[in-house]
Design a protein around this motif. Structure first.
Motif, PDB file in Angstrom:
ATOM      1  N   LEU A  56       0.836  -1.193   0.000  1.00 38.47           N
ATOM      2  CA  LEU A  56       0.000   0.000   0.000  1.00 38.47           C
ATOM      3  C   LEU A  56       0.872   1.245   0.000  1.00 38.47           C
ATOM      4  O   LEU A  56       1.883   1.306   0.702  1.00 38.47           O
ATOM      5  N   THR A  57       0.461   2.234  -0.778  1.00 34.89           N
ATOM      6  CA  THR A  57       1.180   3.498  -0.815  1.00 34.89           C
ATOM      7  C   THR A  57       0.180   4.634  -0.670  1.00 34.89           C
ATOM      8  O   THR A  57      -0.771   4.741  -1.453  1.00 34.89           O
ATOM      9  N   ILE A  58       0.383   5.469   0.349  1.00 33.45           N
ATOM     10  CA  ILE A  58      -0.458   6.646   0.558  1.00 33.45           C
ATOM     11  C   ILE A  58       0.362   7.885   0.231  1.00 33.45           C
ATOM     12  O   ILE A  58       1.459   8.074   0.765  1.00 33.45           O
ATOM     13  N   ASP A  59      -0.156   8.711  -0.675  1.00 33.60           N
ATOM     14  CA  ASP A  59       0.527   9.958  -1.017  1.00 33.60           C
ATOM     15  C   ASP A  59      -0.511  11.014  -1.367  1.00 33.60           C
ATOM     16  O   ASP A  59      -1.708  10.829  -1.112  1.00 33.60           O
ATOM     17  N   GLU A  73      -3.653  -6.965   4.998  1.00 34.40           N
ATOM     18  CA  GLU A  73      -2.861  -5.729   4.920  1.00 34.40           C
ATOM     19  C   GLU A  73      -3.755  -4.547   4.577  1.00 34.40           C
ATOM     20  O   GLU A  73      -3.607  -3.457   5.144  1.00 34.40           O
ATOM     21  N   LEU A  74      -4.680  -4.741   3.662  1.00 36.47           N
ATOM     22  CA  LEU A  74      -5.583  -3.653   3.286  1.00 36.47           C
ATOM     23  C   LEU A  74      -6.483  -3.275   4.461  1.00 36.47           C
ATOM     24  O   LEU A  74      -6.696  -2.093   4.744  1.00 36.47           O
ATOM     25  N   ASP A  75      -7.004  -4.259   5.158  1.00 38.32           N
ATOM     26  CA  ASP A  75      -7.900  -3.994   6.280  1.00 38.32           C
ATOM     27  C   ASP A  75      -7.195  -3.214   7.389  1.00 38.32           C
ATOM     28  O   ASP A  75      -7.836  -2.442   8.103  1.00 38.32           O
ATOM     29  N   ALA A  76      -5.894  -3.404   7.519  1.00 38.85           N
ATOM     30  CA  ALA A  76      -5.140  -2.774   8.605  1.00 38.85           C
ATOM     31  C   ALA A  76      -4.591  -1.396   8.248  1.00 38.85           C
ATOM     32  O   ALA A  76      -3.962  -0.754   9.091  1.00 38.85           O
ATOM     33  N   VAL A  77      -4.829  -0.922   7.033  1.00 35.73           N
ATOM     34  CA  VAL A  77      -4.233   0.342   6.611  1.00 35.73           C
ATOM     35  C   VAL A  77      -4.757   1.489   7.476  1.00 35.73           C
ATOM     36  O   VAL A  77      -5.934   1.552   7.829  1.00 35.73           O
ATOM     37  N   ALA A  78      -3.848   2.390   7.851  1.00 39.59           N
ATOM     38  CA  ALA A  78      -4.203   3.580   8.630  1.00 39.59           C
ATOM     39  C   ALA A  78      -4.403   4.748   7.669  1.00 39.59           C
ATOM     40  O   ALA A  78      -3.441   5.236   7.064  1.00 39.59           O
ATOM     41  N   ALA A  86     -12.985   6.073   4.064  1.00 43.29           N
ATOM     42  CA  ALA A  86     -12.126   5.003   4.576  1.00 43.29           C
ATOM     43  C   ALA A  86     -12.881   3.834   5.185  1.00 43.29           C
ATOM     44  O   ALA A  86     -12.448   2.685   5.056  1.00 43.29           O
ATOM     45  N   PRO A  87     -14.025   4.048   5.870  1.00 46.30           N
ATOM     46  CA  PRO A  87     -14.745   2.894   6.433  1.00 46.30           C
ATOM     47  C   PRO A  87     -15.125   1.836   5.400  1.00 46.30           C
ATOM     48  O   PRO A  87     -15.306   0.665   5.743  1.00 46.30           O
ATOM     49  N   LEU A  88     -15.229   2.226   4.139  1.00 50.26           N
ATOM     50  CA  LEU A  88     -15.563   1.245   3.102  1.00 50.26           C
ATOM     51  C   LEU A  88     -14.512   0.141   3.004  1.00 50.26           C
ATOM     52  O   LEU A  88     -14.833  -0.998   2.643  1.00 50.26           O
ATOM     53  N   ILE A  89     -13.264   0.476   3.326  1.00 50.99           N
ATOM     54  CA  ILE A  89     -12.195  -0.522   3.231  1.00 50.99           C
ATOM     55  C   ILE A  89     -12.482  -1.679   4.181  1.00 50.99           C
ATOM     56  O   ILE A  89     -12.480  -2.846   3.778  1.00 50.99           O
ATOM     57  N   ASN A  90     -12.746  -1.370   5.436  1.00 45.81           N
ATOM     58  CA  ASN A  90     -13.039  -2.418   6.413  1.00 45.81           C
ATOM     59  C   ASN A  90     -14.351  -3.128   6.102  1.00 45.81           C
ATOM     60  O   ASN A  90     -14.463  -4.347   6.253  1.00 45.81           O
ATOM     61  N   GLN A  91     -15.346  -2.366   5.667  1.00 45.10           N
ATOM     62  CA  GLN A  91     -16.646  -2.968   5.362  1.00 45.10           C
ATOM     63  C   GLN A  91     -16.540  -3.971   4.221  1.00 45.10           C
ATOM     64  O   GLN A  91     -17.129  -5.062   4.272  1.00 45.10           O
ATOM     65  N   CYS A  92     -15.788  -3.625   3.189  1.00 41.36           N
ATOM     66  CA  CYS A  92     -15.648  -4.539   2.050  1.00 41.36           C
ATOM     67  C   CYS A  92     -14.765  -5.734   2.405  1.00 41.36           C
ATOM     68  O   CYS A  92     -15.031  -6.861   1.964  1.00 41.36           O
ATOM     69  N   CYS A  93     -13.741  -5.520   3.207  1.00 41.26           N
ATOM     70  CA  CYS A  93     -12.920  -6.652   3.640  1.00 41.26           C
ATOM     71  C   CYS A  93     -13.765  -7.657   4.418  1.00 41.26           C
ATOM     72  O   CYS A  93     -13.567  -8.872   4.292  1.00 41.26           O
ATOM     73  N   ARG A  94     -14.704  -7.166   5.194  1.00 40.94           N
ATOM     74  CA  ARG A  94     -15.550  -8.052   5.992  1.00 40.94           C
ATOM     75  C   ARG A  94     -16.720  -8.634   5.204  1.00 40.94           C
ATOM     76  O   ARG A  94     -17.488  -9.432   5.735  1.00 40.94           O
ATOM     77  N   THR A 105      -3.713 -14.473   3.278  1.00 40.31           N
ATOM     78  CA  THR A 105      -3.117 -15.027   2.067  1.00 40.31           C
ATOM     79  C   THR A 105      -3.746 -14.464   0.803  1.00 40.31           C
ATOM     80  O   THR A 105      -3.042 -14.123  -0.148  1.00 40.31           O
ATOM     81  N   ALA A 106      -5.070 -14.380   0.782  1.00 42.27           N
ATOM     82  CA  ALA A 106      -5.778 -13.895  -0.405  1.00 42.27           C
ATOM     83  C   ALA A 106      -5.365 -12.461  -0.725  1.00 42.27           C
ATOM     84  O   ALA A 106      -5.150 -11.644   0.166  1.00 42.27           O
ATOM     85  N   THR A 107      -5.275 -12.159  -1.997  1.00 42.26           N
ATOM     86  CA  THR A 107      -4.814 -10.841  -2.430  1.00 42.26           C
ATOM     87  C   THR A 107      -5.940 -10.033  -3.059  1.00 42.26           C
ATOM     88  O   THR A 107      -6.915 -10.587  -3.575  1.00 42.26           O
ATOM     89  N   VAL A 108      -5.758  -8.727  -3.030  1.00 38.85           N
ATOM     90  CA  VAL A 108      -6.723  -7.829  -3.656  1.00 38.85           C
ATOM     91  C   VAL A 108      -6.808  -8.106  -5.152  1.00 38.85           C
ATOM     92  O   VAL A 108      -7.893  -8.226  -5.725  1.00 38.85           O
ATOM     93  N   GLY A 109      -5.641  -8.234  -5.787  1.00 45.31           N
ATOM     94  CA  GLY A 109      -5.613  -8.479  -7.221  1.00 45.31           C
ATOM     95  C   GLY A 109      -6.230  -9.814  -7.593  1.00 45.31           C
ATOM     96  O   GLY A 109      -6.908  -9.935  -8.622  1.00 45.31           O
ATOM     97  N   GLY A 110      -6.002 -10.823  -6.761  1.00 47.38           N
ATOM     98  CA  GLY A 110      -6.580 -12.129  -7.032  1.00 47.38           C
ATOM     99  C   GLY A 110      -8.094 -12.086  -7.011  1.00 47.38           C
ATOM    100  O   GLY A 110      -8.760 -12.666  -7.877  1.00 47.38           O
TER     101      GLY A 110
END
Length: 270
Positions: A56-59, A73-78, A86-94, A105-110
């Motif tokens: 992940l890269t934040i800029d 890793e995506l779910d844990a991003v600050a 930002a809440p959409l990240i956790n909601q979609c991961c769940r 193990t599973a990847t976003v790209g996969g």
């Protein structure tokens, strides 16, 4: 599951080391689906782990998500505090039908490249105007809007030998207010309908429909629509044959729930 037809595994560390793509090749990232069932037509795996892409890269441009970034890793991003979406990240991961073991193990790209209607990483990146960077086998690259990347159930725009490198989420999308709704036939089942709404500073509303449809659908409004306007817009944008049909939900029910969830989102955003 053992893949007993595999005769070679390539582990490139740079793009220049990527082998020439041939019939029987497959990209290996998390492998959670790849190793879940027989792959009789595959003979070589090309392992992407050693390429070492930053997850992940934040800029100042927003958020860049490597295709090899894990769900954990995506779910844990600050995220910065002004990223209202930002809440959409956790909601979609769940919204995954997966255990914490799969998350690691599973990847976003996969998930995106599997291109299943219920893929929650498709839902997230489509709703936030994601742009896919695709590496081409000749050394070039092209970009595709996430909304256009998935073309149907288990179908996308990738051509033979092409590789999804990353998904970039623009800053403007991350600063919009958001609302999330998802429903399954069972409490922890696969998504049968997943709708995300975002609200811009100008009052414009974007509704992104996934899971109930075979590919992502975007509806745009200048302001929060009323019930009749919303029903008409969904009816025009989503013909009946575009609703997905499988054991996780029949099309008529998915259609009904799509409208219901969209109404709830508009009420919340208003």
């Amino acid at each position: 599951m053992d893949l007993n037809t595999i005769t070679a595994v390539a582990r490139p560390t740079t793009r220049s080391e990527l082998p020439a793509w041939t019939a029987g090749d497959a990209w290996l990232a998390g492998g959670t689906w790849l190793f879940s069932e027989p792959q009789a037509d595959l003979h070589r795996l090309i392992d992407l782990a050693a390429l070492g892409w930053p997850a992940l890269t934040i800029d100042t441009n927003g958020l860049s998500i490597a295709a090899t970034c894990s769900v954990a890793e995506l779910d844990a991003v600050a995220c910065p505090p002004d990223w209202l979406a930002a809440p959409l990240i956790n909601q979609c991961c769940r919204a995954f039908l997966a255990s914490f073991k799969i998350w690691k193990t599973a990847t976003v790209g996969g998930n995106i490249c599997m291109s299943l209607p219920a893929g929650p990483m498709i839902s997230l990146t489509s709703a936030l105007d994601g742009i896919c960077t695709i590496w081409q086998p000749d050394g070039g690259e092209r970009t595709v809007a996430m909304l256009d990347f998935v073309t149907g159930n288990h179908a996308n725009l990738l051509k033979g030998g092409e590789l999804l490198r990353q998904i970039d989420i623009p800053l403007a999308a991350l600063k919009r207010r958001s609302a999330f709704r998802q429903i399954s036939l069972t409490p922890v089942g696969r998504s049968a309908a997943l709708v995300i709404g975002t609200l811009g500073l100008d009052g414009a509303v974007a509704l992104t429909v996934t899971a109930s449809t075979k590919r992502p659908i975007r509806l745009s409004f200048k302001k929060v629509p009323d019930s009749s306007e919303l029903r008409e817009a969904i009816g025009q944008a989503i013909p009946d044959d575009l609703y997905h049909d499988d054991i996780h939900g029949k099309p008529f029910w998915r259609k009904h729930m799509t409208l219901r969830l969209a109404r709830e989102i508009c009420e919340e955003l208003e």
